[in-house]
Scaffold this active site. Structure first.
Site, PDB file in Angstrom:
ATOM      1  N   TYR A 100       1.776  23.644 -89.910  1.00  0.00           N
ATOM      2  CA  TYR A 100       0.841  22.668 -90.479  1.00  0.00           C
ATOM      3  C   TYR A 100       0.855  22.724 -92.003  1.00  0.00           C
ATOM      4  O   TYR A 100       0.809  21.691 -92.680  1.00  0.00           O
ATOM      5  CB  TYR A 100      -0.571  22.929 -89.941  1.00  0.00           C
ATOM      6  CG  TYR A 100      -1.556  21.829 -90.232  1.00  0.00           C
ATOM      7  CD1 TYR A 100      -1.539  20.641 -89.511  1.00  0.00           C
ATOM      8  CD2 TYR A 100      -2.509  21.971 -91.239  1.00  0.00           C
ATOM      9  CE1 TYR A 100      -2.439  19.626 -89.783  1.00  0.00           C
ATOM     10  CE2 TYR A 100      -3.419  20.964 -91.518  1.00  0.00           C
ATOM     11  CZ  TYR A 100      -3.380  19.794 -90.780  1.00  0.00           C
ATOM     12  OH  TYR A 100      -4.270  18.782 -91.053  1.00  0.00           O
ATOM     13  N   TYR A 105      -9.612  18.643 -85.392  1.00  0.00           N
ATOM     14  CA  TYR A 105      -8.745  18.028 -84.379  1.00  0.00           C
ATOM     15  C   TYR A 105      -9.411  18.285 -83.031  1.00  0.00           C
ATOM     16  O   TYR A 105      -9.647  19.442 -82.671  1.00  0.00           O
ATOM     17  CB  TYR A 105      -7.347  18.650 -84.416  1.00  0.00           C
ATOM     18  CG  TYR A 105      -6.530  18.239 -85.624  1.00  0.00           C
ATOM     19  CD1 TYR A 105      -6.719  18.842 -86.864  1.00  0.00           C
ATOM     20  CD2 TYR A 105      -5.556  17.242 -85.524  1.00  0.00           C
ATOM     21  CE1 TYR A 105      -5.971  18.454 -87.964  1.00  0.00           C
ATOM     22  CE2 TYR A 105      -4.799  16.858 -86.618  1.00  0.00           C
ATOM     23  CZ  TYR A 105      -5.006  17.462 -87.842  1.00  0.00           C
ATOM     24  OH  TYR A 105      -4.267  17.076 -88.935  1.00  0.00           O
ATOM     25  N   LYS A 157       2.645  14.903 -91.136  1.00  0.00           N
ATOM     26  CA  LYS A 157       3.931  15.253 -91.750  1.00  0.00           C
ATOM     27  C   LYS A 157       4.675  14.099 -92.431  1.00  0.00           C
ATOM     28  O   LYS A 157       5.598  14.337 -93.211  1.00  0.00           O
ATOM     29  CB  LYS A 157       4.871  15.842 -90.678  1.00  0.00           C
ATOM     30  CG  LYS A 157       4.455  17.209 -90.184  1.00  0.00           C
ATOM     31  CD  LYS A 157       4.646  18.263 -91.252  1.00  0.00           C
ATOM     32  CE  LYS A 157       3.970  19.551 -90.904  1.00  0.00           C
ATOM     33  NZ  LYS A 157       3.163  20.117 -91.972  1.00  0.00           N
ATOM     34  N   HIS A 191      -7.855  22.932 -98.656  1.00  0.00           N
ATOM     35  CA  HIS A 191      -8.391  23.414 -97.380  1.00  0.00           C
ATOM     36  C   HIS A 191      -7.642  24.671 -96.951  1.00  0.00           C
ATOM     37  O   HIS A 191      -6.433  24.629 -96.742  1.00  0.00           O
ATOM     38  CB  HIS A 191      -8.259  22.339 -96.300  1.00  0.00           C
ATOM     39  CG  HIS A 191      -9.273  21.249 -96.418  1.00  0.00           C
ATOM     40  ND1 HIS A 191      -9.552  20.366 -95.412  1.00  0.00           N
ATOM     41  CD2 HIS A 191     -10.099  20.919 -97.449  1.00  0.00           C
ATOM     42  CE1 HIS A 191     -10.506  19.541 -95.796  1.00  0.00           C
ATOM     43  NE2 HIS A 191     -10.836  19.841 -97.039  1.00  0.00           N
ATOM     44  N   PRO A 247       1.192  10.700 -86.360  1.00  0.00           N
ATOM     45  CA  PRO A 247       0.421  11.266 -87.481  1.00  0.00           C
ATOM     46  C   PRO A 247      -0.278  12.596 -87.175  1.00  0.00           C
ATOM     47  O   PRO A 247      -0.824  13.223 -88.090  1.00  0.00           O
ATOM     48  CB  PRO A 247      -0.610  10.176 -87.794  1.00  0.00           C
ATOM     49  CG  PRO A 247      -0.674   9.319 -86.582  1.00  0.00           C
ATOM     50  CD  PRO A 247       0.654   9.404 -85.916  1.00  0.00           C
TER      51      PRO A 247
HETATM   52  P1  RFL Z   1       6.274   3.412 -96.956  1.00  0.00           P
HETATM   53  O1  RFL Z   1       5.030   4.021 -97.430  1.00  0.00           O
HETATM   54  O2  RFL Z   1       6.229   2.589 -95.708  1.00  0.00           O
HETATM   55  O3  RFL Z   1       6.848   2.539 -98.152  1.00  0.00           O
HETATM   56  C1  RFL Z   1       7.924   1.632 -97.980  1.00  0.00           C
HETATM   57  C2  RFL Z   1       7.829   0.546 -99.045  1.00  0.00           C
HETATM   58  O4  RFL Z   1       8.947  -0.330 -98.905  1.00  0.00           O
HETATM   59  C3  RFL Z   1       8.497  -1.686 -98.970  1.00  0.00           C
HETATM   60  N1  RFL Z   1       9.451  -2.531 -98.236  1.00  0.00           N
HETATM   61  C4  RFL Z   1      10.360  -3.325 -98.829  1.00  0.00           C
HETATM   62  N2  RFL Z   1      10.633  -3.571-100.115  1.00  0.00           N
HETATM   63  C5  RFL Z   1      11.639  -4.440-100.381  1.00  0.00           C
HETATM   64  N3  RFL Z   1      12.368  -5.074 -99.425  1.00  0.00           N
HETATM   65  C6  RFL Z   1      12.129  -4.853 -98.128  1.00  0.00           C
HETATM   66  N4  RFL Z   1      12.847  -5.474 -97.185  1.00  0.00           N
HETATM   67  C7  RFL Z   1      11.085  -3.941 -97.772  1.00  0.00           C
HETATM   68  N5  RFL Z   1      10.587  -3.484 -96.612  1.00  0.00           N
HETATM   69  C8  RFL Z   1       9.600  -2.648 -96.900  1.00  0.00           C
HETATM   70  C9  RFL Z   1       7.115  -1.644 -98.349  1.00  0.00           C
HETATM   71  O5  RFL Z   1       6.321  -2.742 -98.757  1.00  0.00           O
HETATM   72  C10 RFL Z   1       6.592  -0.307 -98.874  1.00  0.00           C
HETATM   73  O6  RFL Z   1       5.923  -0.447-100.111  1.00  0.00           O
HETATM   74  O7  RFL Z   1       7.420   4.512 -96.724  1.00  0.00           O
HETATM   75  P2  RFL Z   1       7.692   5.900 -97.510  1.00  0.00           P
HETATM   76  O8  RFL Z   1       7.697   5.697 -98.986  1.00  0.00           O
HETATM   77  O9  RFL Z   1       8.861   6.489 -96.830  1.00  0.00           O
HETATM   78  O10 RFL Z   1       6.393   6.804 -97.216  1.00  0.00           O
HETATM   79  C11 RFL Z   1       6.110   7.263 -95.923  1.00  0.00           C
HETATM   80  C12 RFL Z   1       4.602   7.415 -95.726  1.00  0.00           C
HETATM   81  O11 RFL Z   1       3.962   6.227 -96.139  1.00  0.00           O
HETATM   82  C13 RFL Z   1       4.257   7.739 -94.270  1.00  0.00           C
HETATM   83  O12 RFL Z   1       5.171   8.675 -93.737  1.00  0.00           O
HETATM   84  C14 RFL Z   1       2.830   8.333 -94.136  1.00  0.00           C
HETATM   85  O13 RFL Z   1       1.854   7.379 -94.468  1.00  0.00           O
HETATM   86  C15 RFL Z   1       2.593   8.825 -92.699  1.00  0.00           C
HETATM   87  N6  RFL Z   1       1.222   9.335 -92.473  1.00  0.00           N
HETATM   88  C16 RFL Z   1       0.865  10.602 -92.872  1.00  0.00           C
HETATM   89  N7  RFL Z   1       1.733  11.383 -93.528  1.00  0.00           N
HETATM   90  C17 RFL Z   1       1.348  12.615 -93.974  1.00  0.00           C
HETATM   91  O14 RFL Z   1       2.180  13.341 -94.549  1.00  0.00           O
HETATM   92  N8  RFL Z   1       0.068  13.116 -93.810  1.00  0.00           N
HETATM   93  C18 RFL Z   1      -0.870  12.376 -93.163  1.00  0.00           C
HETATM   94  O15 RFL Z   1      -2.017  12.822 -93.068  1.00  0.00           O
HETATM   95  C19 RFL Z   1      -0.482  11.081 -92.636  1.00  0.00           C
HETATM   96  N9  RFL Z   1      -1.368  10.322 -91.994  1.00  0.00           N
HETATM   97  C20 RFL Z   1       0.291   8.537 -91.819  1.00  0.00           C
HETATM   98  C21 RFL Z   1      -1.016   9.072 -91.581  1.00  0.00           C
HETATM   99  C22 RFL Z   1       0.604   7.244 -91.397  1.00  0.00           C
HETATM  100  C23 RFL Z   1      -0.354   6.498 -90.730  1.00  0.00           C
HETATM  101  N10 RFL Z   1       0.012   5.203 -90.338  1.00  0.00           N
HETATM  102  C24 RFL Z   1      -0.720   4.049 -90.647  1.00  0.00           C
HETATM  103  C25 RFL Z   1       1.343   4.954 -89.793  1.00  0.00           C
HETATM  104  C26 RFL Z   1      -1.968   8.337 -90.920  1.00  0.00           C
HETATM  105  C27 RFL Z   1      -1.636   7.070 -90.477  1.00  0.00           C
HETATM  106  C28 RFL Z   1      -2.715   6.326 -89.702  1.00  0.00           C
HETATM  107  C1  PHB Z   2      -5.893  11.444 -92.611  1.00  0.00           C
HETATM  108  O1  PHB Z   2      -6.821  11.951 -93.243  1.00  0.00           O
HETATM  109  O2  PHB Z   2      -5.610  10.242 -92.709  1.00  0.00           O
HETATM  110  C2  PHB Z   2      -5.117  12.265 -91.652  1.00  0.00           C
HETATM  111  C3  PHB Z   2      -5.317  13.624 -91.649  1.00  0.00           C
HETATM  112  C4  PHB Z   2      -4.603  14.415 -90.742  1.00  0.00           C
HETATM  113  C5  PHB Z   2      -3.695  13.830 -89.884  1.00  0.00           C
HETATM  114  C6  PHB Z   2      -3.486  12.465 -89.911  1.00  0.00           C
HETATM  115  C7  PHB Z   2      -4.201  11.665 -90.807  1.00  0.00           C
HETATM  116  O3  PHB Z   2      -3.032  14.603 -88.989  1.00  0.00           O
END
Ligand code: RFL
Ligand code: PHB
Length: 395
Positions: free
Chosen positions: A388, A204, A300, A75, A296
């Site tokens: 961004y 957005y 980031k 994008h 989110p």
């Molecule tokens: P994770 O992905 O939470 O993985 C952690 C892993 O550790 C395991 N775990 C354990 N294992 C053993 N013993 C324990 N006691 C444990 N406790 C936990 C878990 O089961 C899991 O498998 O952390 P990690 O690797 O640091 O990754 C971080 C990302 O997942 C997170 O920052 C992103 O998903 C955030 N996020 C977004 N980030 C972006 O860069 N771009 C996005 O567009 C974006 N959109 C989002 C998001 C997060 C969202 N939610 C649901 C919070 C959109 C949403 C809605």
């Molecule tokens: C997504 O596609 O899940 C998404 C995209 C942009 C954001 C957060 C989540 O800022």
């Protein structure tokens, strides 16, 4: 119980943990990954969708970017909708060439698992509970139960990649950490649907009814979010109600022709900013969501997790090649500089675009003027685009 011996014990097989084990493997460093859940659960969590160029480059250089290169959607711009009108921000032109790539976190997890299992990596799934021992000594260890049997992993270092609710940060004595936190008075209700996205780029949306985001996973799959209350009951949100609300927030003109359809996933995500400092205690290093959470809005979280493990893998590499711990000692400060810049951006974009229930009429007008300024000014657009698409590593 005969202990297993490795160089780096990694807790968590999310993007941070698996990518770290891949980068270490590429550098000839051994690791063991302990994950609480099974593979299907970890791969199934619908989360991030937007990757900075630096993240794409790192995944590709690590050898896990082939499908991302083929299927990721590049994008060059992003849209902001205000008062029912869509404004395009040309990120590529404003930053001198930076873009983002839309590729789901679920796909990154699949690519990482496939590659790590293909390399016969030592990844223990359904290890629960995991506990940390002797972290302040040069012989730290991890213990875990699997199928009722206790196991031990002796290591040189532990990487805490176990997310916000994990055990690693919780193992650090409270007086050794400073915590910084903001909880927002709203959440995001998200759905996935097999519908054509309303635009080729993300939209957005700021509206008096609250924020909405029109994102995607592919040209045929939409990912949509609505600002809602933190205690919202999902059962009260039928697909019809969600689509109607999305259309209202975007406005009749901008949402004209929007394809609707049944949701294939529906969930609510709380909104929080959080940082734990320092990202190290003894020989335990925290990375990703274990150390920091962003709302989110700025997309980031995953990008920060990837940036952390890049710095950490390089520090381990230097240590094992030269014996110098200088980069390990600098790890927390190096990461936190970038983490706080991403925190600032995520907080700013969240504050700019959401409806705050307790904001005064005056504050509401100032918020609107600021968004109008960003959209009308080349400097304002450039600031948004630069943050961004991602600040430089180490910057
Ligand atoms: P994770 O992905 O939470 O993985 C952690 C892993 O550790 C395991 N775990 C354990 N294992 C053993 N013993 C324990 N006691 C444990 N406790 C936990 C878990 O089961 C899991 O498998 O952390 P990690 O690797 O640091 O990754 C971080 C990302 O997942 C997170 O920052 C992103 O998903 C955030 N996020 C977004 N980030 C972006 O860069 N771009 C996005 O567009 C974006 N959109 C989002 C998001 C997060 C969202 N939610 C649901 C919070 C959109 C949403 C809605
Ligand atoms: C997504 O596609 O899940 C998404 C995209 C942009 C954001 C957060 C989540 O800022």
């Amino acid at each position: 119980m005969s202990p297993l011996r490795t160089q780096v014990g990694i807790v968590g097989a999310g993007p941070a943990g698996l990518l770290l084990s891949q980068l270490l493997h590429n550098a000839g460093i051994e690791s063991v990954v302990l994950e609480r859940h099974d593979r299907a659960y970890v791969e199934g969590r619908i989360r991030a969708g937007v990757l900075e160029q630096g993240t794409v480059d790192l995944l590709t250089a690590a050898g896990v970017g082939a499908r991302l290169q083929r299927e990721g959607l590049v994008h060059e711009g992003v849209e902001v909708a205000l008062d029912g009108r869509r404004h395009r921000i040309d990120m590529k032109a404003l930053t001198g060439g930076s873009c983002v790539t839309v590729y789901g976190q679920t796909q990154i997890q699949k690519d990482l698992f496939e590659r790590r299992f293909g390399d016969n990596a030592n990844i223990v799934l359904e290890a629960a509970p995991v506990s940390l021992h002797d972290v302040e000594t040069d012989r730290p260890s991890l213990r875990y139960l699997r199928d009722g049997v206790e196991h031990r992993v002796d290591c040189d270092f532990i990487a805490g990649c176990d997310g916000f609710h994990g055990i690693c940060r919780a193992s650090i004595p409270a007086d050794r950490l400073d915590l910084f936190e903001r909880v927002y008075p709203f959440a995001w209700l998200g759905i996935l649907a097999n519908t054509r996205p309303v635009s080729d780029e993300l939209v957005y949306t700021s509206s008096p009814r609250g924020f909405a985001l029109f994102s995607m996973r592919s040209t045929r799959v939409s990912r949509l979010y609505l600002q809602c209350t933190p205690d919202e009951d999902l059962n009260e949100w039928s697909d019809d109600r969600i689509w109607t609300e999305l259309q209202r927030r975007l406005g009749p003109e901008a949402s004209a022709g929007m394809e609707t359809g049944p949701s294939t996933e529906k969930s609510i995500a709380p909104m929080r900013s959080f940082v734990a400092e320092p990202m190290r205690w003894g020989n335990l290093f925290l990375a990703g969501d274990a150390a920091h959470i962003v709302p989110p809005t700025g997309a980031k979280g995953l990008n920060l997790a990837v940036a952390d493990v890049r710095v950490l893998a390089q520090a381990f590499d230097t240590y094992y090649r030269t014996g110098s711990a200088d980069r390990l000692d600098a790890y927390s400060d190096t990461c936190l500089k970038r983490v706080w810049k991403a925190q600032r951006f995520s907080w700013w974009l969240t504050s700019l675009l959401h409806r705050f229930p307790d904001r005064s009429a005056f504050d509401g007008r100032v918020q609107r003027a600021e968004l109008q300024y960003v959209l009308d000014s080349a400097a304002g657009q450039q600031t948004l685009a630069e943050n961004y698409t991602g600040l430089p590593f180490g910057g």
